[in-house]
Design a protein around this motif. Structure first.
Motif, PDB file in Angstrom:
ATOM      1  N   ARG A 135       0.915   2.714  45.871  1.00  0.00           N
ATOM      2  CA  ARG A 135       0.568   1.832  44.754  1.00  0.00           C
ATOM      3  C   ARG A 135       1.402   2.093  43.509  1.00  0.00           C
ATOM      4  O   ARG A 135       1.917   1.155  42.897  1.00  0.00           O
ATOM      5  CB  ARG A 135      -0.926   1.968  44.436  1.00  0.00           C
ATOM      6  CG  ARG A 135      -1.819   1.360  45.490  1.00  0.00           C
ATOM      7  CD  ARG A 135      -3.287   1.588  45.206  1.00  0.00           C
ATOM      8  NE  ARG A 135      -4.100   1.066  46.304  1.00  0.00           N
ATOM      9  CZ  ARG A 135      -5.386   1.305  46.452  1.00  0.00           C
ATOM     10  NH1 ARG A 135      -6.029   2.070  45.566  1.00  0.00           N
ATOM     11  NH2 ARG A 135      -6.041   0.799  47.482  1.00  0.00           N
TER      12      ARG A 135
ATOM     13  N   ARG B  80       2.208  -8.956  40.655  1.00  0.00           N
ATOM     14  CA  ARG B  80       2.413  -7.572  41.074  1.00  0.00           C
ATOM     15  C   ARG B  80       1.076  -6.838  41.133  1.00  0.00           C
ATOM     16  O   ARG B  80       0.818  -6.071  42.070  1.00  0.00           O
ATOM     17  CB  ARG B  80       3.372  -6.857  40.121  1.00  0.00           C
ATOM     18  CG  ARG B  80       3.662  -5.400  40.495  1.00  0.00           C
ATOM     19  CD  ARG B  80       4.545  -5.298  41.737  1.00  0.00           C
ATOM     20  NE  ARG B  80       5.826  -5.923  41.462  1.00  0.00           N
ATOM     21  CZ  ARG B  80       6.833  -5.316  40.814  1.00  0.00           C
ATOM     22  NH1 ARG B  80       6.712  -4.068  40.411  1.00  0.00           N
ATOM     23  NH2 ARG B  80       7.967  -5.953  40.609  1.00  0.00           N
ATOM     24  N   ASP B  81       0.239  -7.068  40.139  1.00  0.00           N
ATOM     25  CA  ASP B  81      -1.081  -6.431  40.147  1.00  0.00           C
ATOM     26  C   ASP B  81      -1.861  -6.807  41.392  1.00  0.00           C
ATOM     27  O   ASP B  81      -2.537  -5.965  42.008  1.00  0.00           O
ATOM     28  CB  ASP B  81      -1.873  -6.840  38.902  1.00  0.00           C
ATOM     29  CG  ASP B  81      -1.256  -6.327  37.612  1.00  0.00           C
ATOM     30  OD1 ASP B  81      -0.452  -5.374  37.678  1.00  0.00           O
ATOM     31  OD2 ASP B  81      -1.574  -6.884  36.548  1.00  0.00           O
ATOM     32  N   ASN B  82      -1.769  -8.060  41.783  1.00  0.00           N
ATOM     33  CA  ASN B  82      -2.481  -8.510  42.976  1.00  0.00           C
ATOM     34  C   ASN B  82      -1.898  -7.910  44.246  1.00  0.00           C
ATOM     35  O   ASN B  82      -2.624  -7.674  45.218  1.00  0.00           O
ATOM     36  CB  ASN B  82      -2.450 -10.037  43.058  1.00  0.00           C
ATOM     37  CG  ASN B  82      -3.299 -10.700  41.995  1.00  0.00           C
ATOM     38  OD1 ASN B  82      -4.239 -10.094  41.479  1.00  0.00           O
ATOM     39  ND2 ASN B  82      -2.983 -11.932  41.655  1.00  0.00           N
TER      40      ASN B  82
ATOM     41  N   VAL C 199      -0.302  -4.870  44.345  1.00  0.00           N
ATOM     42  CA  VAL C 199      -0.552  -3.428  44.318  1.00  0.00           C
ATOM     43  C   VAL C 199      -1.928  -3.089  44.883  1.00  0.00           C
ATOM     44  O   VAL C 199      -2.089  -2.085  45.594  1.00  0.00           O
ATOM     45  CB  VAL C 199      -0.387  -2.881  42.889  1.00  0.00           C
ATOM     46  CG1 VAL C 199      -0.938  -1.468  42.757  1.00  0.00           C
ATOM     47  CG2 VAL C 199       1.085  -2.907  42.485  1.00  0.00           C
ATOM     48  N   LYS C 200      -2.899  -3.916  44.627  1.00  0.00           N
ATOM     49  CA  LYS C 200      -4.255  -3.597  45.097  1.00  0.00           C
ATOM     50  C   LYS C 200      -4.359  -3.614  46.619  1.00  0.00           C
ATOM     51  O   LYS C 200      -5.312  -3.051  47.177  1.00  0.00           O
ATOM     52  CB  LYS C 200      -5.271  -4.551  44.480  1.00  0.00           C
ATOM     53  CG  LYS C 200      -5.195  -5.983  44.965  1.00  0.00           C
ATOM     54  CD  LYS C 200      -6.182  -6.866  44.226  1.00  0.00           C
ATOM     55  CE  LYS C 200      -6.146  -8.303  44.748  1.00  0.00           C
ATOM     56  NZ  LYS C 200      -7.049  -9.205  43.979  1.00  0.00           N
TER      57      LYS C 200
ATOM     58  N   GLU D 219      -3.856 -13.249  49.904  1.00  0.00           N
ATOM     59  CA  GLU D 219      -3.506 -13.347  48.481  1.00  0.00           C
ATOM     60  C   GLU D 219      -2.345 -14.299  48.246  1.00  0.00           C
ATOM     61  O   GLU D 219      -2.379 -15.138  47.333  1.00  0.00           O
ATOM     62  CB  GLU D 219      -3.138 -11.959  47.960  1.00  0.00           C
ATOM     63  CG  GLU D 219      -2.955 -11.854  46.471  1.00  0.00           C
ATOM     64  CD  GLU D 219      -4.285 -11.748  45.736  1.00  0.00           C
ATOM     65  OE1 GLU D 219      -4.470 -12.535  44.774  1.00  0.00           O
ATOM     66  OE2 GLU D 219      -5.112 -10.892  46.105  1.00  0.00           O
TER      67      GLU D 219
ATOM     68  N   ALA E 273       3.997  -0.549  41.804  1.00  0.00           N
ATOM     69  CA  ALA E 273       3.721  -1.053  40.459  1.00  0.00           C
ATOM     70  C   ALA E 273       4.902  -0.841  39.533  1.00  0.00           C
ATOM     71  O   ALA E 273       5.165  -1.658  38.645  1.00  0.00           O
ATOM     72  CB  ALA E 273       2.484  -0.362  39.887  1.00  0.00           C
TER      73      ALA E 273
ATOM     74  N   PRO F 172       6.917  -7.926  37.968  1.00  0.00           N
ATOM     75  CA  PRO F 172       5.786  -7.325  37.256  1.00  0.00           C
ATOM     76  C   PRO F 172       4.927  -8.400  36.586  1.00  0.00           C
ATOM     77  O   PRO F 172       5.434  -9.422  36.136  1.00  0.00           O
ATOM     78  CB  PRO F 172       6.471  -6.428  36.217  1.00  0.00           C
ATOM     79  CG  PRO F 172       7.804  -6.102  36.816  1.00  0.00           C
ATOM     80  CD  PRO F 172       8.212  -7.347  37.561  1.00  0.00           C
TER      81      PRO F 172
ATOM     82  N   SER G   2       0.840 -10.408  36.791  1.00  0.00           N
ATOM     83  CA  SER G   2      -0.380 -10.601  37.569  1.00  0.00           C
ATOM     84  C   SER G   2      -0.113 -10.619  39.072  1.00  0.00           C
ATOM     85  O   SER G   2      -0.909 -10.095  39.865  1.00  0.00           O
ATOM     86  CB  SER G   2      -1.067 -11.901  37.138  1.00  0.00           C
ATOM     87  OG  SER G   2      -0.219 -13.024  37.349  1.00  0.00           O
TER      88      SER G   2
END
Length: 215
Positions: A93, A81-83, A85-86, A176, A97, A77, A79
Motif C-alpha cells: 500500500r 489512487r486512494d481507491n 491503494v485500499k 472499482e 500510494a 495520485p 481519489s
C-alpha cells in the motif's frame, strides 16, 4: 490484400529491411541484467506523455494471432489512487500510494471483437473465439501475461523503474475500476524514478544447466 508493415518508425528507413543488431551492453543492462524491481520512488513526476510512450513501445511486441488482449489503466495520485491503494495487500500500500504513476494492467475478455482490425486477413477468427469460451479465456490469459512482461521492459526502456505487483485484491480492483466485468486486472505496476534505497538484494537465478536442454 497487402498487409501493413509490422511496425513503422519516424523517417524513411524501415528497420525490418536490414539485419537485426545486437543491443549493446548498456541497453542489455538497462532491460535485463541490471534491472531491478523498485520499492521506493523519487518525487520526480512522470508525465502523461511518458506513460503514453511506454504503451506505444510495448504494443509492438508479438501476441498470438496479433490478439493484443492487454489493457492499461494509468492511475495518478488523488481519489483514484486512494481507491486503488485500499485494494492492495498491506505490504504494497505505501509504495503504491507514493509512486508517481501506477498502471493497472488488465485483460480484455472480449478481445476477439477487435479481430477484424488486428487480423484483417482472417476476420472470421472473431467468430471462432466467440464460440469457444475456453480457447478465448486461455488466449487472453497467456497473451496478456506476455504483454505485461513487454510493458515492464518498455518502462525500463524509457529510463524509468518498474515495481510490478500481483499482491492485490483483483476482484476489488475490478469492481472499482472495471465494473462492467469486461476487463480483469492481472498486475499493478508502480512507475517512476528510483528513490532512496530502492532495491532489495538481487535474488538468485537458476543456473543455465538447471533450465536449458538441447535436442
Amino acid at each position: 490484400m497487402t498487409r501493413p508493415a509490422p511496425y513503422a518508425i519516424i523517417g524513411s528507413e524501415n528497420l525490418g529491411d536490414g539485419p537485426l543488431e545486437r543491443l549493446d551492453d548498456k541497453a542489455r543492462h538497462t532491460l535485463f541484467t541490471g534491472a531491478r524491481t523498485a520499492n521506493t520512488f523519487a518525487d520526480t513526476p512522470v508525465s502523461d506523455a511518458e506513460l503514453s510512450d511506454i504503451w506505444e513501445l510495448a504494443r509492438w511486441a508479438p501476441t498470438s494471432a496479433n490478439t493484443q488482449p492487454l489493457r492499461a489503466l494509468f492511475v495518478r495520485p488523488g481519489s483514484g489512487r486512494d481507491n486503488l491503494v485500499k485494494h492492495m495487500n498491506e505490504g504494497n500500500r505505501a509504495k503504491t500510494a507514493a509512486a508517481p504513476a501506477v498502471a493497472v494492467l488488465a485483460l480484455d475478455t472480449r478481445f476477439h471483437e477487435h479481430i477484424p482490425t488486428v487480423l484483417p486477413f482472417k476476420p472470421e477468427l472473431r467468430e471462432v473465439f466467440a464460440g469457444n469460451d475456453a480457447m478465448r479465456a486461455q488466449t487472453a490469459s497467456f497473451n496478456a501475461a506476455l504483454q505485461a512482461g513487454y510493458f515492464i521492459l518498455a518502462v525500463r526502456a524509457h529510463g524509468l523503474a518498474a515495481g510490478p505487483m500481483s499482491g492485490f485484491d483483483a476482484a476489488g480492483v475490478d469492481a472499482e475500476f472495471f465494473p462492467d466485468g469486461r476487463f480483469r486486472s492481472i498486475l499493478v505496476v508502480n512507475i517512476g524514478h528510483p528513490g532512496e534505497n530502492p532495491w532489495f538484494g538481487r535474488l538468485p537465478r537458476l543456473e543455465h544447466d538447471d533450465v536449458v536442454q538441447w535436442a
